[in-house]
Design a protein around this motif. Structure first.
Motif, mmCIF file in Angstrom:
data_model
loop_
_atom_site.group_PDB
_atom_site.id
_atom_site.type_symbol
_atom_site.label_atom_id
_atom_site.label_comp_id
_atom_site.label_asym_id
_atom_site.label_seq_id
_atom_site.Cartn_x
_atom_site.Cartn_y
_atom_site.Cartn_z
ATOM 1 N N LYS A 183 0.766 -1.268 0.085
ATOM 2 C CA LYS A 183 -0.053 -0.118 -0.003
ATOM 3 C C LYS A 183 0.748 1.146 0.116
ATOM 4 C CE LYS A 183 -3.706 2.205 2.402
ATOM 5 N NZ LYS A 183 -4.664 2.340 1.428
ATOM 6 N N GLN A 184 1.918 1.084 0.785
ATOM 7 C CA GLN A 184 2.807 2.346 0.839
ATOM 8 C C GLN A 184 3.514 2.724 -0.553
ATOM 9 O OE1 GLN A 184 5.728 1.851 3.900
ATOM 10 N NE2 GLN A 184 6.637 3.929 3.488
ATOM 11 N N GLN A 185 4.073 1.269 -1.065
ATOM 12 C CA GLN A 185 4.555 1.611 -2.474
ATOM 13 C C GLN A 185 3.814 2.195 -3.339
ATOM 14 O OE1 GLN A 185 7.583 1.082 -3.430
ATOM 15 N NE2 GLN A 185 7.557 0.703 -5.530
ATOM 16 N N LYS A 186 2.409 1.676 -3.593
ATOM 17 C CA LYS A 186 1.440 2.415 -4.318
ATOM 18 C C LYS A 186 1.306 3.635 -4.185
ATOM 19 C CE LYS A 186 -1.143 -1.915 -5.459
ATOM 20 N NZ LYS A 186 -2.454 -2.660 -5.020
ATOM 21 N N SER A 187 1.160 4.189 -2.873
ATOM 22 C CA SER A 187 0.844 5.554 -2.574
ATOM 23 C C SER A 187 2.181 6.522 -3.069
ATOM 24 C CB SER A 187 0.692 5.697 -1.074
ATOM 25 O OG SER A 187 0.647 7.008 -0.729
ATOM 26 N N MET A 188 3.298 5.853 -2.825
ATOM 27 C CA MET A 188 4.554 6.468 -3.067
ATOM 28 C C MET A 188 4.729 6.859 -4.730
ATOM 29 S SD MET A 188 8.358 5.186 -2.539
ATOM 30 C CE MET A 188 8.111 5.117 -0.932
ATOM 31 N N MET A 189 4.225 5.807 -5.468
ATOM 32 C CA MET A 189 4.259 5.903 -6.874
ATOM 33 C C MET A 189 3.027 6.913 -7.468
ATOM 34 S SD MET A 189 4.096 1.799 -7.580
ATOM 35 C CE MET A 189 2.751 2.025 -8.708
ATOM 36 N N GLN A 190 2.023 7.158 -6.741
ATOM 37 C CA GLN A 190 1.055 8.140 -7.179
ATOM 38 C C GLN A 190 1.575 9.479 -6.800
ATOM 39 O OE1 GLN A 190 -2.204 6.526 -4.519
ATOM 40 N NE2 GLN A 190 -3.284 6.274 -6.547
ATOM 41 N N TYR A 242 -5.204 16.381 -5.781
ATOM 42 C CA TYR A 242 -5.292 15.136 -5.344
ATOM 43 C C TYR A 242 -6.464 14.517 -5.752
ATOM 44 C CZ TYR A 242 -1.248 15.789 -2.108
ATOM 45 O OH TYR A 242 0.012 16.236 -1.492
ATOM 46 N N GLN A 243 -7.676 15.221 -5.494
ATOM 47 C CA GLN A 243 -8.854 14.948 -6.009
ATOM 48 C C GLN A 243 -8.977 14.492 -7.554
ATOM 49 O OE1 GLN A 243 -11.727 18.017 -4.844
ATOM 50 N NE2 GLN A 243 -11.290 17.752 -2.570
ATOM 51 N N GLU A 244 -8.432 15.112 -8.203
ATOM 52 C CA GLU A 244 -8.454 15.058 -9.688
ATOM 53 C C GLU A 244 -7.776 13.607 -9.864
ATOM 54 O OE1 GLU A 244 -6.639 18.341 -11.555
ATOM 55 O OE2 GLU A 244 -8.257 19.494 -11.259
ATOM 56 N N ASN A 245 -6.556 13.290 -9.034
ATOM 57 C CA ASN A 245 -6.090 12.081 -9.452
ATOM 58 C C ASN A 245 -6.224 11.104 -8.548
ATOM 59 O OD1 ASN A 245 -3.757 12.697 -11.448
ATOM 60 N ND2 ASN A 245 -4.133 14.511 -10.225
ATOM 61 N N ASN A 246 -7.280 10.858 -7.646
ATOM 62 C CA ASN A 246 -7.703 10.156 -6.654
ATOM 63 C C ASN A 246 -6.537 9.640 -5.811
ATOM 64 O OD1 ASN A 246 -10.354 10.064 -7.792
ATOM 65 N ND2 ASN A 246 -9.628 8.608 -9.494
ATOM 66 N N ILE A 247 -6.089 10.682 -5.301
ATOM 67 C CA ILE A 247 -4.704 10.426 -4.127
ATOM 68 C C ILE A 247 -5.144 10.818 -2.810
ATOM 69 C CG2 ILE A 247 -2.502 10.965 -3.521
ATOM 70 C CD1 ILE A 247 -2.056 11.419 -6.564
ATOM 71 N N ASN A 248 -4.937 9.929 -2.019
ATOM 72 C CA ASN A 248 -5.013 10.285 -0.463
ATOM 73 C C ASN A 248 -3.754 10.517 -0.032
ATOM 74 O OD1 ASN A 248 -5.474 10.154 2.161
ATOM 75 N ND2 ASN A 248 -6.086 8.373 2.412
ATOM 76 N N PRO A 249 -3.464 12.035 0.343
ATOM 77 C CA PRO A 249 -2.187 12.480 0.810
ATOM 78 C C PRO A 249 -1.756 11.753 1.969
ATOM 79 C CG PRO A 249 -3.735 13.883 1.239
ATOM 80 C CD PRO A 249 -4.661 13.107 0.386
ATOM 81 N N MET A 250 -2.676 10.982 2.921
ATOM 82 C CA MET A 250 -2.310 10.028 3.865
ATOM 83 C C MET A 250 -1.923 8.676 3.785
ATOM 84 S SD MET A 250 -2.249 12.382 6.652
ATOM 85 C CE MET A 250 -1.778 11.462 7.790
ATOM 86 N N GLY A 251 -2.135 8.479 2.493
ATOM 87 C CA GLY A 251 -2.067 6.797 1.857
ATOM 88 C C GLY A 251 -0.597 6.468 2.184
#
Length: 298
Positions: free
Chosen positions: A46-53, A83-92
């Motif tokens: 999950k952390q790796q995916k968030s880092m990629m985003q 963040y919202q446009e790219n569906n990113i959770n900044p706390m992810g």
């Protein structure tokens, strides 16, 4: 009851059963670390995916920071919009780290306090740590009461005397030797010995793990100058901190860090293969008025 005992106790049982099966402290640490890494794997992915985003939108982030450097409120609004446009959770990326932290503290407690969580003195009809320490002191031991690894090592030396003194209980003994190294000892920087290899390897593998992770994720090429400087500082800070703790604490902890770092490096290679860094998104084209304003400034 200690605050982390809700995690310490079940992991202590796991460590105990692995040791009873293998009868080798070093290999127990290896298997124990592999199992705990496997437990943390979903969070690591999950952390790796968030880092990629986050990496994918870095160019847009830098553009916004430059454009609204004097308007923090507008910068925050545009950042949240991005963040919202790219569906990113900044706390992810932070949440997995926060969840891992108590588990890492628990791992440290188990290795640092084997009598409480592995041998389980004071439970199941066994004598308390204080009672065992008092008896060992009567035999001439100078180990301190708070030094559970030291007490465990002394218990192995006086196993027969302990069995005679506490005849109705079966006290588990831990042998800390591993390929000629006593993992219960603290490496002495004033004495040249093979035990000093552990702090050196702990620091080296920590550096390699940080360096390889950054390189595989492409962070060294795609981060802003300030972020890149901070990342570079951390690349050297964590290894030095690891070396400091490894020469200040029993060698078993340094050995755990070595195994953990090696597993993390292998894990990172595999995750990068299956979850490769995303291509960097191109920054949105500037409006004609923005380009004209920049031209006039020049």
């Amino acid at each position: 009851m200690r605050i982390f005992d809700i995690i310490n106790i079940p992991l202590g049982y796991l460590f105990r059963y692995i040791y009873l099966l293998l009868s080798n402290y070093g290999w127990t640490l290896v298997v124990f670390t592999i199992i705990t890494k496997a437990i943390l794997l979903p969070l690591t992915i999950k952390q790796q995916k968030s880092m990629m985003q986050m990496q994918r939108i870095q160019p847009r982030m830098q553009e916004l920071q430059k454009k609204y450097q004097y308007d923090k409120e507008k910068l925050n609004q545009e950042t949240m919009k991005l963040y919202q446009e790219n569906n990113i959770n900044p706390m992810g990326g932070c949440l997995p780290l926060l969840i891992q932290f108590p588990l890492l503290i628990a791992l440290y407690n188990i290795i640092r306090s084997p009598l409480s969580y592995v041998v389980q003195l004071g439970k199941h009809g066994l004598p308390s740590i204080s009672e065992v320490h008092t008896f060992l002191t009567s035999l001439g031991s100078t180990v301190q009461l708070h030094d559970e690894i030291g007490i465990a090592a002394e218990m192995s030396k006086h196993a027969e005397a302990l069995a005679a003194h506490f005849p109705n209980v079966d006290i588990m003994q831990i042998d800390f030797s591993f390929f000629g190294l006593n993992l219960s000892q603290i490496p002495n920087i004033n004495v040249l010995s093979p035990l000093l290899l552990i702090p050196v390897l702990a620091g080296l593998t920590t550096y390699l793990q940080t360096f390889i992770t950054n390189k595989l994720n492409g962070q060294s090429k795609n981060t802003a100058n300030d972020a890149g400087s901070s990342m570079k500082m951390m690349t050297y800070f964590f290894p030095l901190m690891t070396v400091f703790f490894s020469v200040s604490l029993p060698a078993g902890l340094g050995f755990y860090w070595i195994i953990s770092n090696i597993i993390q490096i292998v894990q990172q290679y595999i995750m990068t293969k299956y979850f490769p860094p995303q291509p960097i998104a191109e920054a949105a084209p500037k409006h004609f008025r923005e380009r004209e304003a920049e031209r006039r400034k020049k």
